[in-house]
Motif scaffolding. Structure first.
Motif, PDB file in Angstrom:
ATOM      1  N   LYS A 175      -3.393   2.472  -5.293  1.00  0.00           N
ATOM      2  CA  LYS A 175      -3.025   2.880  -3.936  1.00  0.00           C
ATOM      3  C   LYS A 175      -2.683   1.688  -3.043  1.00  0.00           C
ATOM      4  O   LYS A 175      -2.000   1.838  -2.044  1.00  0.00           O
ATOM      5  CB  LYS A 175      -4.154   3.689  -3.305  1.00  0.00           C
ATOM      6  CG  LYS A 175      -4.343   5.050  -3.969  1.00  0.00           C
ATOM      7  CD  LYS A 175      -5.229   5.920  -3.133  1.00  0.00           C
ATOM      8  CE  LYS A 175      -5.153   7.357  -3.541  1.00  0.00           C
ATOM      9  NZ  LYS A 175      -3.918   8.028  -3.180  1.00  0.00           N
ATOM     10  N   SER A 176      -3.170   0.500  -3.393  1.00  0.00           N
ATOM     11  CA  SER A 176      -2.867  -0.705  -2.622  1.00  0.00           C
ATOM     12  C   SER A 176      -3.166  -1.927  -3.479  1.00  0.00           C
ATOM     13  O   SER A 176      -3.828  -1.822  -4.507  1.00  0.00           O
ATOM     14  CB  SER A 176      -3.686  -0.755  -1.328  1.00  0.00           C
ATOM     15  OG  SER A 176      -5.057  -0.845  -1.619  1.00  0.00           O
ATOM     16  N   ASN A 234       0.832  -1.199   0.000  1.00  0.00           N
ATOM     17  CA  ASN A 234       0.000   0.000   0.000  1.00  0.00           C
ATOM     18  C   ASN A 234       0.868   1.252   0.000  1.00  0.00           C
ATOM     19  O   ASN A 234       1.982   1.243   0.514  1.00  0.00           O
ATOM     20  CB  ASN A 234      -0.973   0.023   1.190  1.00  0.00           C
ATOM     21  CG  ASN A 234      -0.276  -0.020   2.517  1.00  0.00           C
ATOM     22  OD1 ASN A 234       0.239  -1.053   2.905  1.00  0.00           O
ATOM     23  ND2 ASN A 234      -0.233   1.098   3.214  1.00  0.00           N
ATOM     24  N   THR A 235       0.338   2.316  -0.622  1.00  0.00           N
ATOM     25  CA  THR A 235       1.024   3.608  -0.573  1.00  0.00           C
ATOM     26  C   THR A 235       0.734   4.238   0.774  1.00  0.00           C
ATOM     27  O   THR A 235      -0.121   3.770   1.528  1.00  0.00           O
ATOM     28  CB  THR A 235       0.544   4.545  -1.700  1.00  0.00           C
ATOM     29  OG1 THR A 235      -0.868   4.723  -1.584  1.00  0.00           O
ATOM     30  CG2 THR A 235       0.886   3.985  -3.068  1.00  0.00           C
ATOM     31  N   GLN A 236       1.457   5.307   1.080  1.00  0.00           N
ATOM     32  CA  GLN A 236       1.272   5.972   2.365  1.00  0.00           C
ATOM     33  C   GLN A 236      -0.144   6.528   2.466  1.00  0.00           C
ATOM     34  O   GLN A 236      -0.614   7.219   1.543  1.00  0.00           O
ATOM     35  CB  GLN A 236       2.286   7.096   2.533  1.00  0.00           C
ATOM     36  CG  GLN A 236       3.694   6.574   2.679  1.00  0.00           C
ATOM     37  CD  GLN A 236       4.709   7.689   2.834  1.00  0.00           C
ATOM     38  OE1 GLN A 236       4.500   8.802   2.388  1.00  0.00           O
ATOM     39  NE2 GLN A 236       5.809   7.375   3.474  1.00  0.00           N
ATOM     40  N   SER A 237      -0.798   6.234   3.588  1.00  0.00           N
ATOM     41  CA  SER A 237      -2.159   6.716   3.778  1.00  0.00           C
ATOM     42  C   SER A 237      -2.165   8.231   3.946  1.00  0.00           C
ATOM     43  O   SER A 237      -1.185   8.822   4.408  1.00  0.00           O
ATOM     44  CB  SER A 237      -2.814   6.035   4.982  1.00  0.00           C
ATOM     45  OG  SER A 237      -2.093   6.354   6.149  1.00  0.00           O
ATOM     46  N   GLY A 238      -3.260   8.862   3.555  1.00  0.00           N
ATOM     47  CA  GLY A 238      -3.398  10.304   3.680  1.00  0.00           C
ATOM     48  C   GLY A 238      -2.677  11.086   2.598  1.00  0.00           C
ATOM     49  O   GLY A 238      -2.538  12.295   2.702  1.00  0.00           O
TER      50      GLY A 238
END
Length: 148
Positions: free
Chosen positions: A113-114, A82-86
């Motif tokens: 994104k994931s 996953n990419t960094q949340s937010g």
């Protein structure tokens, strides 16, 4: 009669068996992922981070090194990422089992994104899980966390 060397041998054997059981479980489609990163919310067998710029593959991340079991192995390793949340980051992610001689071909495990993908990994093979990322979209850089 017990010798001094029997205890360390049993310890190494137990470690090999434990790793084989964990990897066999992962190949069966069950995965352990860090809290918030996956569906099970438990700790991962191994994790790492890879970074890439838009339209360019970033450096190869090599955090996880194991030997696949010799028998009863399904030949695949499940990788969750996953990419960094937010953030507005999105990425394409590729992985392979890198060996000292003749590493495997890169295998796409998803874009966005994931995602979750599988990487081919033959039985009785010592390898590093290698992951690389290429950013996409409006963000100049994509940071991806991955878990096995």
């Amino acid at each position: 009669m017990r010798t001094k060397s029997s205890k360390p041998v049993r310890g190494r054997a137990a470690a090999v068996v434990g790793t084989a059981v964990a990897l066999a479980t992962l190949s069966a489609g069950l995965t352990a992922a860090p809290a918030g990163a996956g569906t099970l919310g438990t700790s991962a067998l191994c994790s790492g981070t890879a970074t890439g710029a838009v339209a360019k593959w970033g450096p190869v991340s090599k955090h996880c090194s194991y030997t696949s079991p010799a028998s009863g192995w399904r030949g695949k390793l499940r990788v969750e990422w996953n990419t960094q949340s937010g953030t507005n980051q999105a990425a394409c992610v590729e992985a392979r089992m890198g060996k000292a001689a003749h590493p495997d071909a890169w295998q796409g495990i998803g874009c966005g994104k994931s995602g979750v993908g599988t990487v081919k990994w033959p039985a009785n093979t010592a390898s590093n899980l290698e992951v690389r990322v290429k950013g996409m979209g409006t963000s100049l850089i994509a940071n991806v966390d991955y878990f096995i």
